[in-house]
Design a protein around this motif. Sequence first.
Motif, short mmCIF file in Angstrom:
data_model
loop_
_atom_site.label_atom_id
_atom_site.label_comp_id
_atom_site.label_asym_id
_atom_site.label_seq_id
_atom_site.Cartn_x
_atom_site.Cartn_y
_atom_site.Cartn_z
N UNK A 1 9.06 99.56 17.62
CA UNK A 1 9.00 99.01 16.25
C UNK A 1 7.65 98.34 16.00
N UNK A 2 7.15 97.61 17.02
CA UNK A 2 5.85 96.98 16.87
C UNK A 2 4.73 98.00 16.70
N UNK A 3 4.83 99.11 17.46
CA UNK A 3 3.82 100.16 17.32
C UNK A 3 3.87 100.80 15.95
N UNK A 4 5.07 101.01 15.42
CA UNK A 4 5.22 101.60 14.08
C UNK A 4 4.64 100.67 13.02
N UNK A 5 4.89 99.38 13.17
CA UNK A 5 4.34 98.42 12.19
C UNK A 5 2.81 98.45 12.18
N UNK A 6 2.21 98.57 13.35
CA UNK A 6 0.75 98.65 13.41
C UNK A 6 0.24 99.91 12.71
N UNK A 7 0.93 101.03 12.93
CA UNK A 7 0.53 102.28 12.30
C UNK A 7 0.72 102.22 10.78
N UNK A 8 1.75 101.50 10.35
CA UNK A 8 1.98 101.36 8.91
C UNK A 8 0.83 100.59 8.26
N UNK A 9 0.35 99.54 8.94
CA UNK A 9 -0.76 98.77 8.39
C UNK A 9 -2.00 99.65 8.21
N UNK A 10 -2.25 100.51 9.20
CA UNK A 10 -3.41 101.39 9.10
C UNK A 10 -3.22 102.42 7.98
N UNK A 11 -2.00 102.98 7.88
CA UNK A 11 -1.73 103.99 6.87
C UNK A 11 -1.81 103.43 5.45
N UNK A 12 -1.46 102.15 5.30
CA UNK A 12 -1.51 101.53 3.96
C UNK A 12 -2.94 101.38 3.46
N UNK A 13 -3.90 101.32 4.38
CA UNK A 13 -5.30 101.17 3.97
C UNK A 13 -5.95 102.50 3.65
N UNK A 14 -5.31 103.60 4.08
CA UNK A 14 -5.90 104.92 3.85
C UNK A 14 -5.56 105.42 2.45
N UNK B 1 2.57 107.58 5.77
CA UNK B 1 3.23 106.30 5.54
C UNK B 1 4.73 106.49 5.30
N UNK B 2 5.09 107.52 4.57
CA UNK B 2 6.51 107.80 4.33
C UNK B 2 7.24 108.12 5.64
N UNK B 3 6.58 108.91 6.48
CA UNK B 3 7.19 109.26 7.76
C UNK B 3 7.36 108.03 8.65
N UNK B 4 6.36 107.16 8.66
CA UNK B 4 6.45 105.94 9.47
C UNK B 4 7.56 105.02 8.97
N UNK B 5 7.73 104.92 7.68
CA UNK B 5 8.81 104.09 7.13
C UNK B 5 10.18 104.65 7.51
N UNK C 1 14.80 103.14 13.65
CA UNK C 1 14.80 102.17 14.75
C UNK C 1 15.62 100.94 14.38
N UNK C 2 15.50 100.47 13.15
CA UNK C 2 16.26 99.30 12.72
C UNK C 2 17.77 99.59 12.73
#
Length: 226
Positions: free
Chosen positions: A178-191, A200-204, A210-211
């Motif tokens: 979950x922590x790794x996904x959150x980090x990837x989401x932060x990067x995807x939101x800036x792109x 970003x949709x796939x990561x969500x 996971x939740x």
Amino acid sequence: MWLVVIDAQTLESRSASRPESHSPNSSAPTVRRWRPGSCVWCGDDNSVEMFRNEPRCERCRENEGIIDDAKRFLGMYGLRPLGGTLQSDDDEEREYRVTAREARRVLNEIRMDVLPDAAAVRKAIRPRAATVVADTSPARASRPSSTGTATRVAAPVKTDTVDINTLQTRVLGLLDQLGSIDEQIKVAELAQGLPARARLSDLNKQKATVLRTLAALEKARIAASN
């Protein structure tokens, strides 16, 4: 003299070029059919024992057991049932799905062309069942009669219990994921652009999965502690 040789060669060449005759049944495929004493799924007679109230060979029992273990594991932790996809939340879940799919493939490959009728199978194993009853009847007859006091029957032991240590290990692994996904989401939101939005949709979706799994594990932990 030469005429005789030529005629003989001509006859030999004609006979060699003539196709061989086959009997009408020579090219017919052999259909495997069940016979008493063999496995009702594949027809093998190696180490046949009763499995789910029907005779099954060792190979079929082993592969069916692999599938049962996978179903039990997925159900215990509230995971997605077995299906065509191997999508998993961690390596352990994927291993169960891969081995179950391989076991199902083996079972499909060795399946008989014509499965036996259930009534014929029951009729074939009935004498064996009668023999078992006859062998155990003296012991049942020697059982002391009831004196009027009701005998308490022990409750069946529940085997599908949750291993708390295993559950905790899975929870920790999912939290790391979950922590790794959150980090990837932060990067995807800036792109920018369509690929970034799709990522970003796939990561969500992965985060939601996971939740949900963590919630199911928490329910399993609470049920095991009660």
